[in-house]
Write an enzyme that holds these catalytic residues in place. Structure first.
Site, mmCIF file in Angstrom:
data_model
loop_
_atom_site.group_PDB
_atom_site.id
_atom_site.type_symbol
_atom_site.label_atom_id
_atom_site.label_comp_id
_atom_site.label_asym_id
_atom_site.label_seq_id
_atom_site.Cartn_x
_atom_site.Cartn_y
_atom_site.Cartn_z
ATOM 1 N N ASP A 131 0.860 -1.188 0.000
ATOM 2 C CA ASP A 131 0.000 0.000 0.000
ATOM 3 C C ASP A 131 0.899 1.241 0.000
ATOM 4 O OD1 ASP A 131 -2.324 1.566 0.236
ATOM 5 O OD2 ASP A 131 -2.338 1.437 2.425
ATOM 6 N N GLU A 175 2.692 4.872 -4.060
ATOM 7 C CA GLU A 175 2.691 5.796 -5.220
ATOM 8 C C GLU A 175 4.007 6.551 -5.347
ATOM 9 O OE1 GLU A 175 0.286 5.530 -2.915
ATOM 10 O OE2 GLU A 175 -0.911 4.273 -4.243
ATOM 11 N N ASP A 210 -9.082 3.627 -2.373
ATOM 12 C CA ASP A 210 -10.071 4.058 -1.374
ATOM 13 C C ASP A 210 -11.383 4.538 -1.971
ATOM 14 O OD1 ASP A 210 -8.100 3.384 0.347
ATOM 15 O OD2 ASP A 210 -7.467 5.427 0.775
HETATM 16 O O1 MIG Z 1 -3.653 6.274 4.679
HETATM 17 O O2 MIG Z 1 -3.424 1.067 5.763
HETATM 18 O O3 MIG Z 1 -5.931 2.249 0.434
HETATM 19 O O4 MIG Z 1 -6.818 0.052 1.908
HETATM 20 O O5 MIG Z 1 -6.690 0.239 4.697
HETATM 21 C C1 MIG Z 1 -4.460 5.135 4.520
HETATM 22 C C2 MIG Z 1 -4.584 1.817 5.904
HETATM 23 C C3 MIG Z 1 -3.586 3.937 4.262
HETATM 24 C C4 MIG Z 1 -4.886 3.147 2.386
HETATM 25 C C5 MIG Z 1 -5.375 1.921 1.684
HETATM 26 C C6 MIG Z 1 -6.372 1.216 2.551
HETATM 27 C C7 MIG Z 1 -5.742 0.870 3.870
HETATM 28 C C8 MIG Z 1 -5.231 2.132 4.548
HETATM 29 N N1 MIG Z 1 -4.286 2.820 3.675
#
Ligand code: MIG
Length: 731
Positions: free
Chosen positions: A366, A369, A454
Site C-alpha cells: 500500500d 505511489e 479508497d
Molecule cells: O492512509 O493502511 O488504500 O486500503 O486500509 C491510509 C490503511 C492507508 C490506504 C489503503 C487502505 C488501507 C489504509 N491505507
C-alpha cells in the site's frame, strides 16, 4: 481537470479579467536536436512501429521496466502510421504527440481512471497519486499506464508510451477531433504504435510486450476479508471463528497496518499480537491464509534495524544535499527505499523472510505511489514541463545517473511489488506468490494483483467499479478488484449485498473497509442479510473452476477476465456503448443492480440466446429486457452454447480438490475448455495440468483430453441447464 482553477489560490480579480475560451491550437517550434529513429515489427497479427527518442544531453534511453519482449526490429525511415501521428519536442522538458481522433472512435485503457469505459472527451494526467477522494473532479489515480486504445468495431490502434515520466492525454476535449499527449521528461523514451487489429488482438500484442500474470494461487481467488484494522490477536481469531462457525466461505484474512510495532515494517506488535507465529499457525490449521500489509516508508529511528541497514547501505532515496530523504507517513518521519537500485530491491526482497518465517501467505503493498501525508495532487495544475530539478522531492539512482523523483515516480509501486514478488519467489520457489498492490504501472500484472484503492460505500462507486476495472483489464491487468462494500463510510446491508452480487465476478474478491465505518463482514448484519451474503459467496466458490480457466486463458492470450461487451460483440453498436454490464470470460454476461432501492434493471442482450444464471429462464438476444432482480440475485446470464464447470459448495479452497464438479450445459449444442491443476505450485509449467475439450451434442457429453498429466481427485458429472438429472462423467 488539472487545468481547473483552484479557487483558493486564485486572484479572483485577475481571473475575472482573463477569459478562458477556445483558441485554435498553435504548435510551438520543434526544439528537438537529439537522436531518434523508427523501427517496425509484427507481434502476432499486429503491426508495431516504435519510435526511440534520445534528447540532446540525455545519457541513454533507460532500460524499460515495463517491456519484456525482444522481437527483432527492422529500422525504417518513416513508417506509415495511423491517425496522422506526429511528434515534436516543444520544451526542454516536454514532448508533444498529435493525432486525429475521428468522431465516433472510442478511447479505452490508460490504466486506472475514474471514468466510464470510453475515456474520450477528458484530460488524463498520468502520474501515480494517492487521492483518497474519488469523484468526478479527480484526475490522477494510483495506476498510470500510458497505453491508449483507439478505434471501433474490428479496427483498433494503440499508442503506448514506454516512459516512467508523467504525461497528460487530451482526448478531444474541444470536440475538434484532435488528440494530444504531453510527455513531461528530459530523459530518453520510446513510443509504440500498435495496429490495426481487433481489441483482443491489440491486448494480446500489448501483453506480449509487457508480460502477463501467471496463475495465481487458488486460495487467493477465494473470499478475502480485510479491515483497517483488526487491532489484535483476539479479534483476528474471533473473525476466523465466526466465518467457520457460520459457514461463510473464506480463505484469507488480511492484516492492515496495526499488526506492526508502531508501523515499523518487518516487525509485529508484541502487545497486540503476543504470539504472532502461533496465531498464524492456528489459523493455517483452520485453512486460513494470512496476508499482511507492507508500506514502503521505513520509520526514521536509529534503534530500528531496517532503518539502520537501509541508511548504512545507501538503500534509501536521497535529497539534494545527499542526506536520506524523509517524508511523513504512518510511522512518522520515514525514509523511502530507492527501488530503482538492484541492491535495494534485493535487500527488500530478502527482508520478507521475516513474514514467511511467521507463516504469512502473501503481501499487500500500500502507499506505494509513494504517498506522503497531505499530498493528494502531485503535478500542479500549471505544470507544463519537467523542470531540471524539482525542489519538493527526492533523487533516485537510475541507470543514467541521479534522476529526480518525478521522472521515475510512476515506477515506484511497480518496482516495490516486483521486489516483493522476487522475495517471495526466492524464499518459496515452487509456491505461487500472492502480492497485492495499490500503485503500479505498465507490466504490473507480472508481479501483483491490484485493487483500486479508497472507494466509498456509495452506489456511484459500486457502479463505477465496472468501467474502471474494464479499463484496468484492457491495460493488461487481469487480477483486479475493488473493496467490496466500499472503503470509506458506513456500508448498510443493502449496498453490501448489491456489492457482493457484483463482487463475486471481480477477479480479486475482497471485502475491506476503513477504521471509521461500521462492521462490514458478511455476518455483521441481521441473519437474513447474512444468509443472502453467504449464498453469494458460495456462488463465487462454485465458479472457481471457471475462474481458474479464465486465468489460464489470460496467460495464453492476455485476455482480461472482465471484458467490455465490445470485446465479444464488436459490431453491435449498442453493446459497444454499454459499461454497466460486462462479460466475465466469453460465457457469462454480468448485469448487476448498482442503485439503492431498485429491483428492476434493463439488461441488454447481444445476439444469441441467454440463460438466467439461477433460474435458467431464456432470453433471445439482440434487444434489451427489463429484469426483476430482488436483493440477493446473482446478476448473471449464460451464453447458449457454453458449458460452465460448477463446484459444489466448499468453505475454503483447501476443500477444492475433493469437491464434486458439475459441467452445466447451456443449450442443445455446447462446447468449452476445462483446466485444472494443483492450484499451488508451478508444476503446471512442466506439464502437470489437465486440459479437456468438453462438448455436448445430440444428447451426448464428451470430454476429450488435450493434455493430461495431473492426477485430479474430484468427481465429475454433467447436467443440462433446466434439467434436474445429473450424469456422472469419467475424465
Ligand atoms: O492512509 O493502511 O488504500 O486500503 O486500509 C491510509 C490503511 C492507508 C490506504 C489503503 C487502505 C488501507 C489504509 N491505507
Amino acid at each position: 481537470m488539472d487545468q481547473q482553477l483552484d479557487e483558493s489560490k486564485v486572484d479572483l480579480k485577475e481571473a475575472s479579467t482573463k477569459r478562458r475560451m477556445w483558441k485554435p491550437h498553435e504548435r510551438q517550434k520543434n526544439v528537438f536536436k537529439g537522436n531518434s529513429h523508427w523501427e517496425q515489427t509484427k507481434i502476432g497479427d499486429v503491426d508495431v512501429a516504435r519510435l526511440s527518442v534520445l534528447p540532446q544531453g540525455a545519457a541513454l534511453i533507460p532500460d524499460s521496466f515495463g517491456v519484456i519482449a525482444t522481437p527483432s526490429w527492422k529500422e525504417v525511415k518513416q513508417p506509415t502510421l495511423p491517425f496522422g501521428f506526429d511528434w515534436q519536442q516543444t520544451l526542454a522538458g516536454r514532448f508533444d504527440f498529435y493525432f486525429e481522433l475521428k468522431k465516433g472512435l472510442r478511447c479505452l485503457a490508460l490504466g486506472e481512471r475514474f471514468s466510464g469505459l470510453n475515456v474520450r472527451g477528458e484530460k488524463h494526467t498520468l502520474i501515480s497519486t494517492d487521492n483518497p477522494h474519488h469523484d468526478e473532479s479527480m484526475d490522477s489515480m494510483y495506476k498510470p499506464i500510458p497505453f491508449l486504445v483507439v478505434g471501433s468495431q474490428n479496427k483498433f490502434f494503440a499508442i503506448f508510451i514506454d516512459s516512467s515520466a508523467p504525461s497528460r492525454f487530451d482526448l478531444d476535449t474541444e470536440l475538434t477531433e484532435e488528440g494530444r499527449i504531453e510527455l513531461f521528461t528530459r530523459r530518453g523514451f520510446r513510443v509504440y504504435i500498435l495496429g490495426g487489429g481487433t481489441l483482443p488482438q491489440l491486448v494480446e500484442a500489448f501483453t506480449t510486450l509487457t508480460g502477463r500474470a501467471k496463475l495465481p494461487p487458488l486460495w487467493s481467488l477465494g473470499h478475502q476479508q480485510c479491515r483497517w484494522s483488526y487491532p489484535n490477536e483476539e479479534t483476528v481469531r474471533e473473525l476466523a471463528h465466526e466465518f467457520r462457525q457460520r459457514k461463510i466461505p473464506c480463505d484469507t484474512l488480511v492484516l492492515d497496518i496495526d499488526y506492526m510495532d508502531e508501523y515499523r515494517v518487518f516487525t509485529t506488535s508484541k502487545k497486540a499480537f503476543p504470539d504472532f507465529k502461533k496465531m498464524i499457525a492456528d489459523l493455517k490449521k483452520d485453512n486460513f491464509n494470512v496476508v499482511t500489509i507492507v508500506d514502503p516508508g521505513v520509520k526514521v529511528d536509529d534503534q530500528y534495524k531496517h532503518f539502520i541497514d537501509g541508511k548504512k547501505n545507501n538503500f534509501f532515496c536521497k535529497n539534494k544535499e545527499g542526506e536520506v530523504f524523509q517524508g511523513k507517513v504512518w510511522p512518522g518521519d520515514s525514509a523511502f527505499p530507492d527501488f530503482l537500485k538492484d541492491e535495494t530491491r534485493k535487500w527488500w526482497a530478502d527482508s520478507h523472510k521475516f513474514y514467511t518465517d511467521a507463516g504469512i501467505a502473501g503481501i499487500w503493498n500500500d502507499m506505494n505511489e509513494p504517498a506522503f501525508f497531505g499530498i493528494t495532487k502531485v503535478l500542479p495544475a500549471d505544470f507544463s514541463e519537467m523542470p531540471g530539478q524539482h525542489p519538493d522531492f527526492c533523487l533516485h539512482d537510475a541507470q543514467d545517473g541521479k534522476i529526480q523523483h518525478l521522472e521515475v515516480r510512476n515506477l515506484y509501486g511497480f518496482l516495490m511489488s516486483r521486489s516483493t514478488q522476487e522475495g517471495l519467489l526466492a524464499i518459496r520457489p515452487n509456491e505461487r506468490p500472492f502480492v497485492l498492490t495499490r500503485s503500479g504501472s505498465t507490466g504490473i500484472q507480472r508481479y501483483a494483483a491490484v485493487w483500486l484503492g479508497d472507494n466509498k460505500s456509495w452506489y456511484e462507486h459500486l457502479g463505477k467499479s465496472i468501467p474502471m476495472l474494464l479499463n484496468v483489464g484492457l491495460s493488461g491487468i487481469p487480477f483486479a478488484g475493488v473493496d467490496i462494500g466500499g472503503f470509506w463510510d458506513d456500508a448498510l446491508p443493502e449496498i453490501v449485498i448489491r456489492w457482493y452480487e457484483l463482487g463475486i465476478f471481480y477477479p480479486f474478491f475482497r471485502n475491506h473497509c476503513s477504521l471509521s465505518g461500521r462492521g462490514q463482514e458478511a455476518y455483521a448484519y441481521a441473519p437474513n442479510v447474512e444468509g443472502i451474503a453467504r449464498k453469494l459467496i458460495e456462488t463465487r466458490y462454485s465458479l472457481l473452476p471457471y475462474i481458474r480457466g479464465l486465468f489460464w486463458e489470460h496467460m495464453r492470450t492476455g485476455a482480461p477476465l472482465m471484458r467490455p461487451l465490445m470485446w465479444h460483440f464488436p459490431t453491435d453498436a449498442i453493446a459497444c456503448d454499454i459499461d454497466d454490464q460486462f462479460m466475465f470470460g466469453s460465457d457469462i454476461l454480468v448485469a448487476p443492480i448498482v442503485e439503492r432501492a431498485h429491483e428492476y434493471r434493463t439488461v441488454y442482450f447481444p445476439a444469441g440466446t441467454w440463460y438466467h444464471f439461477e433460474t435458467n429462464e431464456k432470453y433471445e438476444g439482440g434487444r434489451p429486457y427489463v429484469i426483476n432482480m430482488p436483493l440477493g440475485t446473482v446478476p448473471a446470464f449464460v451464453r447458449e452454447g457454453a458449458i460452465l464447470p460448477i463446484a459444489d459448495v466448499i468453505q475454503h479452497t483447501g476443500e477444492y480438490s475433493t469437491t464434486p464438479i458439475t459441467f452445466k450445459v447451456f443449450g442443445k449444442k455446447a462446447a468449452a475448455r476445462f483446466f485444472e491443476d494443483d492450484g499451488i505450485t508451478f508444476d503446471y509449467e512442466t506439464g502437470k495440468y489437465n486440459e479437456y475439450e468438453l462438448s455436448y451434442a445430440d444428447g451426448q457429453f464428451t470430454a476429450k483430453p488435450v493434455h493430461k498429466e495431473y492426477a485430479a481427485s474430484n468427481k465429475y458429472a454433467y447436467q443440462v441447464a433446466g434439467d434436474n438429472k445429473s450424469t456422472t462423467v469419467q475424465l
